[in-house]
Design an enzyme around this catalytic site. Sequence first.
Site, PDB file in Angstrom:
ATOM      1  CB  SER A  35     -11.446 -89.320 -17.423  1.00 19.30           C
ATOM      2  OG  SER A  35     -11.511 -90.166 -16.322  1.00 19.30           O
TER       3      SER A  35
ATOM      4  CE  LYS B 268     -14.704 -94.530 -18.181  1.00 20.52           C
ATOM      5  NZ  LYS B 268     -13.406 -94.924 -17.764  1.00 20.52           N
TER       6      LYS B 268
ATOM      7  CD1 TRP C 211      -9.862 -94.988 -11.609  1.00 20.52           C
ATOM      8  CD2 TRP C 211      -9.764 -96.617 -10.074  1.00 20.52           C
ATOM      9  NE1 TRP C 211     -11.146 -95.307 -11.265  1.00 20.52           N
ATOM     10  CE2 TRP C 211     -11.119 -96.310 -10.324  1.00 20.52           C
ATOM     11  CE3 TRP C 211      -9.455 -97.622  -9.142  1.00 20.52           C
ATOM     12  CZ2 TRP C 211     -12.181 -96.961  -9.681  1.00 20.52           C
ATOM     13  CZ3 TRP C 211     -10.518 -98.276  -8.500  1.00 20.52           C
ATOM     14  CH2 TRP C 211     -11.849 -97.937  -8.777  1.00 20.52           C
TER      15      TRP C 211
ATOM     16  CG  HIS D  88      -7.300 -89.421 -14.045  1.00 19.14           C
ATOM     17  ND1 HIS D  88      -7.365 -90.327 -15.086  1.00 19.14           N
ATOM     18  CD2 HIS D  88      -8.553 -88.929 -13.897  1.00 19.14           C
ATOM     19  CE1 HIS D  88      -8.606 -90.383 -15.534  1.00 19.14           C
ATOM     20  NE2 HIS D  88      -9.345 -89.545 -14.832  1.00 19.14           N
TER      21      HIS D  88
END
Length: 416
Positions: free
Chosen positions: A254, A258, A345, A396
Site C-alpha cells: 500500500s 509506493k 480503490w 487490500h
Amino acid sequence: TLSLLAPLSSVAQFQPNYDEAKVPKFKLPDPLFADGSKVDSVEAWMQKRRPEIYSLFLTQMFGKAPGKPDSMVFETETEANALDGQAIRKQVTIYPLGKEKPIQFDMLVYLPAQADGPVPLFVGLNFQGNHTIHTDPGIKITSSWVRNNEGLGVQDHQATEESRGGTASRWPVEMILEKGYGLATIYYGDIDPDFDDGFQNGIHPYFYKEGQTKPAADEWGSIAAWAWGLSRALDYFETDAQIDAARVAVIGHSRLGKTSLWAGATDPRFALVISNDSGCGGAALSKRAFGETVGRINTAFPHWFCGHFKQYNENEAALPFDQHMLISLMAPRPVYIASAEEDQWADPRGEFLSGLYASPVYELFGLQGLSVSAMPAVDQPAADGTIAYHIRTGKHDVTAYDWQQYLQFADRFLKK
Ligand code: GTR
C-alpha cells in the site's frame, strides 16, 4: 483501511470512479521516446532517458532527498537462538545522523540459523511497530508515535505489549527463513510519523538549511523519507557479513508499496522490487483516474508527495509522466506488481498496465518484461518475465499467498 483515511470534508465527498467505461481518454508518454526519436540502446537509456524520467519523478512527485550521511552509527544486539532455534535475531539501532542527533531507526532482522554463507534478504517497512510482525517476546516495542488502533490495543499513540504479533499474517517469517532468506523490517514512523504536521517531526527537520521550516516544493515528502530510511537499512546490510547486500529485495504494501517502488527507483542497490497493492502514486496509472486519484490522495495525505505534485490534482492529463515510467526505472532489475481483486480503490488494471507499458524498456535490455499482454485471471500469476504480476482473490492486504509468489520469483533471481 477506512480507519486510515483523513477526516477531511472534501475527502469525504470524493466519489471514486469504478466504471471502466468512464475512464477518461488518455495518452501515455512513451518511456522510450525522447527529443523526437526512439531510444534504441541501453546506453542511451541509462545515460539520457532514464535520468530524464527519474528527474521528473524526483522534482514533480516524490521530492529530492539527501544522500547517504557520513556520520551513521549502527548498534546491534544479537540473539543466536531465536524462534526456537530457527533464526538469528538481530536488533540494529540505526543512528542515521550519528548518536548526537536524537533520531534512530530500530531495525529487526531475522536470518536463517542454518546458512552456509551470506544470505539474500527481504526488507520492508511496517505500519505498527516491529513487535507486531511476530509474537517473539524478544522484539523491542517502539516508543515512536503509532496510529491508534483498537484491534491492536494502541491508545494515545503508544505501542504496548497487546499488539505483539498483531500483524503477523502479513509477515510469514518462518516461511521466509525456511526458503533461505533473511527478513528485515523497520517501523516507518521511526523515520517519519505518518501524519501531516508540516514536517516538524521525523527526519526532515534535520536537513533544513538556516531559516528553512519545511521542505521546498521539489524536496522530499514522507514517502521519499521512508524510502531514504530503506536505503539506510541497505547501508547496514553492506556492513553485515551474514547478509549479502547484493541480493536484497525491497517489499512494501500500500503506501509502503509506493515507498518500495520509490526506494527501488532511487537506489539501484536494491536487486529486486515488490509492490503489494500500492495503487495510486505506486504502480497504478494516474491518468486512468480509476479509484483513488491524484487530487484525492494529495488532499487526504498532503505530506506523502512533494509540493509540486499538487499541481496535478484533478489534472492528471498534465502529468509529463505516468507510473509505468516509475516501473521502467527499475530496469533491468526484476519487479513484482501485485493487486487484490477487492482492492478496486488501488485500480488493479492500472497496476497491471504499468507493468505492461514498462516492458519495452526491459526488452531494450534483451529481457522479457511481463510475460503476458492481457490481464491474467485472479490467482493466475504471470511471473515468468522480469516483471511479474498477479491479482489475488480477497481484499487490500498482504497474505501468505502473496509471499509465496514473491519467494518463488525471488528464487529465480536471488538464489545462487
Ligand atoms: C489509503 C490510501 C491508499 C493506500 C492505503 C494504505 O487510505 O488512499 O493510497 O496507501 O491507504 O496505505 O493502506
